[in-house]
Design a protein around this motif. Structure first.
Motif, short mmCIF file in Angstrom:
data_model
loop_
_atom_site.label_atom_id
_atom_site.label_comp_id
_atom_site.label_asym_id
_atom_site.label_seq_id
_atom_site.Cartn_x
_atom_site.Cartn_y
_atom_site.Cartn_z
N THR A 125 0.82 -1.21 0.00
CA THR A 125 0.00 0.00 0.00
C THR A 125 0.85 1.26 0.00
OG1 THR A 125 -1.79 -1.13 1.19
CG2 THR A 125 -1.76 1.28 1.27
N LEU A 126 1.86 1.29 0.88
CA LEU A 126 2.59 2.53 1.13
C LEU A 126 3.77 2.75 0.19
CD1 LEU A 126 2.57 2.46 5.04
CD2 LEU A 126 1.13 3.82 3.52
N LEU A 127 4.48 1.68 -0.19
CA LEU A 127 5.65 1.87 -1.04
C LEU A 127 5.28 2.39 -2.43
CD1 LEU A 127 8.69 1.67 -0.89
CD2 LEU A 127 8.55 -0.68 -1.75
N PRO A 128 4.29 1.82 -3.12
CA PRO A 128 3.89 2.41 -4.42
C PRO A 128 3.36 3.83 -4.27
CG PRO A 128 3.10 0.16 -4.24
CD PRO A 128 3.59 0.55 -2.88
N PHE A 129 2.67 4.12 -3.17
CA PHE A 129 2.20 5.48 -2.93
C PHE A 129 3.37 6.44 -2.84
CE2 PHE A 129 1.43 8.62 0.55
CZ PHE A 129 0.56 9.46 -0.14
N PHE A 130 4.40 6.06 -2.09
CA PHE A 130 5.59 6.89 -1.95
C PHE A 130 6.26 7.11 -3.30
CE2 PHE A 130 10.27 6.79 -1.36
CZ PHE A 130 10.43 8.01 -0.74
N TRP A 131 6.42 6.04 -4.07
CA TRP A 131 7.08 6.17 -5.37
C TRP A 131 6.25 6.99 -6.35
CZ3 TRP A 131 11.86 5.96 -6.34
CH2 TRP A 131 12.70 5.12 -5.62
N SER A 132 4.94 6.83 -6.31
CA SER A 132 4.10 7.60 -7.23
C SER A 132 4.16 9.08 -6.93
CB SER A 132 2.65 7.09 -7.18
OG SER A 132 2.10 7.25 -5.88
N LEU A 133 4.30 9.46 -5.65
CA LEU A 133 4.51 10.86 -5.30
C LEU A 133 5.75 11.41 -6.00
CD1 LEU A 133 3.84 10.94 -1.43
CD2 LEU A 133 2.56 12.22 -3.16
N LEU A 134 6.84 10.64 -5.93
CA LEU A 134 8.10 11.12 -6.50
C LEU A 134 8.07 11.11 -8.02
CD1 LEU A 134 10.78 9.52 -4.14
CD2 LEU A 134 9.48 11.63 -3.89
N VAL A 135 7.46 10.07 -8.60
CA VAL A 135 7.41 9.99 -10.06
C VAL A 135 6.58 11.14 -10.62
CG1 VAL A 135 6.52 8.63 -12.00
CG2 VAL A 135 7.81 7.51 -10.19
N LEU A 136 5.44 11.41 -10.01
CA LEU A 136 4.56 12.46 -10.51
C LEU A 136 5.17 13.84 -10.29
CD1 LEU A 136 1.87 12.62 -11.95
CD2 LEU A 136 0.74 12.80 -9.73
N ARG A 137 5.83 14.02 -9.15
CA ARG A 137 6.41 15.34 -8.83
C ARG A 137 7.74 15.58 -9.55
NH1 ARG A 137 8.98 19.41 -7.38
NH2 ARG A 137 8.63 20.59 -5.48
N SER A 265 -7.34 7.21 0.59
CA SER A 265 -7.81 7.24 -0.80
C SER A 265 -6.65 7.47 -1.76
CB SER A 265 -8.85 8.35 -0.99
OG SER A 265 -9.99 8.12 -0.19
N LEU A 266 -5.70 8.30 -1.37
CA LEU A 266 -4.57 8.61 -2.24
C LEU A 266 -3.60 7.46 -2.39
CD1 LEU A 266 -3.82 12.27 -1.07
CD2 LEU A 266 -4.63 11.57 -3.33
N THR A 267 -3.53 6.57 -1.39
CA THR A 267 -2.61 5.44 -1.51
C THR A 267 -2.95 4.56 -2.71
OG1 THR A 267 -3.97 4.11 0.02
CG2 THR A 267 -2.11 5.33 0.97
N ALA A 268 -4.20 4.55 -3.11
CA ALA A 268 -4.59 3.79 -4.30
C ALA A 268 -4.67 4.69 -5.52
CB ALA A 268 -5.93 3.10 -4.07
N ALA A 269 -5.19 5.91 -5.35
CA ALA A 269 -5.43 6.79 -6.49
C ALA A 269 -4.14 7.20 -7.18
CB ALA A 269 -6.19 8.03 -6.04
N LEU A 270 -3.11 7.56 -6.44
CA LEU A 270 -1.87 8.05 -7.05
C LEU A 270 -1.15 6.98 -7.87
CD1 LEU A 270 -0.39 10.49 -4.39
CD2 LEU A 270 -0.84 11.00 -6.78
N PRO A 271 -0.89 5.78 -7.32
CA PRO A 271 -0.23 4.77 -8.15
C PRO A 271 -1.04 4.40 -9.40
CG PRO A 271 -0.15 4.13 -5.85
CD PRO A 271 -1.08 5.30 -5.94
N VAL A 272 -2.37 4.29 -9.26
CA VAL A 272 -3.20 3.93 -10.41
C VAL A 272 -3.14 5.03 -11.46
CG1 VAL A 272 -5.59 3.58 -11.16
CG2 VAL A 272 -4.71 2.36 -9.17
N PHE A 273 -3.18 6.29 -11.04
CA PHE A 273 -3.08 7.39 -12.00
C PHE A 273 -1.74 7.37 -12.72
CE2 PHE A 273 -1.99 11.63 -13.40
CZ PHE A 273 -3.15 12.07 -14.01
N VAL A 274 -0.66 7.20 -11.97
CA VAL A 274 0.69 7.23 -12.58
C VAL A 274 0.85 6.08 -13.57
CG1 VAL A 274 3.14 6.93 -12.10
CG2 VAL A 274 1.78 8.46 -10.68
N VAL A 275 0.49 4.87 -13.17
CA VAL A 275 0.63 3.72 -14.07
C VAL A 275 -0.23 3.90 -15.31
CG1 VAL A 275 0.21 1.24 -14.31
CG2 VAL A 275 1.30 2.12 -12.23
N SER A 276 -1.48 4.33 -15.13
CA SER A 276 -2.38 4.52 -16.26
C SER A 276 -1.84 5.58 -17.22
CB SER A 276 -3.78 4.94 -15.78
OG SER A 276 -4.32 3.98 -14.89
#
Length: 281
Positions: A125-137, A265-276
């Motif tokens: 749950t948390l590791l992809p959330f953390f990475w998606s923050l960095l990838v998107l930013r 909610s963001l733990t799922a939304a951010l990784p899914v947005f980035v991958v998509s």
């Protein structure tokens, strides 16, 4: 309500400063603090009676994981297969989480007594959330640093708009419960209203930024998937809290509960947005 307003009035300026005014290196450090605090709260899910000890133990696991993560790759503007794998693993995890939610109660017996499984769920749950923050930013819009901050605010706004739309639509028209065993207050009508409101926001943004046809499709599709995932993230945390018999993940934010209660909610939304978005753009 007074506590909620006071806490929000403090957090909102801090969040804006974090998003827009910190260089990526310092942004990542604040994200790491959120990562560790959320991980400590996750320890309560597996051991509510000894939350502090297990929370600290789980935080230690997260620290080791963070230490060996290739953070510099994001800061250098590259994404290695490991990072892509972490992000894609989030999709697998959230599919499993959907199954766990749909089959509750009864299906939780295979993981409820296995702390290592619950800790693994926390990492997923948390590791992809953390990475998606960095990838998107720091990666997707590395040629325009400010764009990454706006992109993060956009995804967060999608979740906030969806929550607001779901609340008012559910209050006005809600009659069919979505998953009453997990979250009694959510309705199908509320879900539809939330998705509709967030989709409207995504369409307005694509028009305002004058994106190409392909990019517009990528933004809108990724936005809808992210909003649907945000509901899943909220329901998943509700499931773990319900099984653990606790009301909030923590008490760090007066009136709001814990860190996990604010970012579920963001733990799922951010990784899914980035991958998509990576796949479609």
């Amino acid at each position: 309500m007074k506590q909620r307003i006071i806490t929000a009035s403090i957090l909102i300026p801090l969040a804006i400063g974090w998003l827009f005014y910190l260089p990526v290196e310092y942004f990542s450090l604040v994200a790491a603090v959120l990562f560790f605090l959320a991980g400590r709260e996750w320890g309560r899910f597996s051991s509510p009676s000894s939350a502090t000890a297990f929370g600290l133990s789980y935080t230690a696991i997260l620290v080791v994981t963070y230490y060996f993560s290739p953070l510099q790759l994001i800061l250098d503007g590259t994404i290695q297969p490991l990072v892509r794998g972490i992000l894609l693993s989030a999709i697998i995890w959230w599919i499993l989480a959907l199954v766990m939610i749909m089959r509750y109660p009864g299906f939780e017996s295979w993981w409820q007594q296995r702390k290592w499984l619950q800790w693994l769920f926390g990492l997923c749950t948390l590791l992809p959330f953390f990475w998606s923050l960095l990838v998107l930013r720091g990666y997707l819009f590395r040629d325009d640093p400010g764009a990454g901050s706006w992109a993060l605010l956009f995804v967060m706004s999608l979740v906030w708009v969806a929550d607001t739309g779901a609340y008012f639509t559910g209050r006005a028209f809600g009659s069919r419960k979505l998953l009453p065993a997990v979250s009694p207050n959510k309705t199908i009508e509320g879900l539809m209203g939330g998705v509709g409101a967030a989709t409207l926001l995504a369409v307005v943004v694509t028009v305002k930024v004058h994106s190409s046809a392909q990019q517009s499709v990528a933004i809108i599709v990724s936005s809808v998937l992210a909003v649907l995932a945000s509901v899943l993230g909220d329901l998943t945390e509700s499931l773990f809290k319900r099984v653990a018999g606790i009301k909030d993940s923590g008490s760090l934010l007066p009136g709001h509960g814990g860190i996990l209660d604010r970012i579920d909610s963001l733990t799922a939304a951010l990784p899914v947005f980035v991958v998509s978005y990576l796949l479609l753009s």
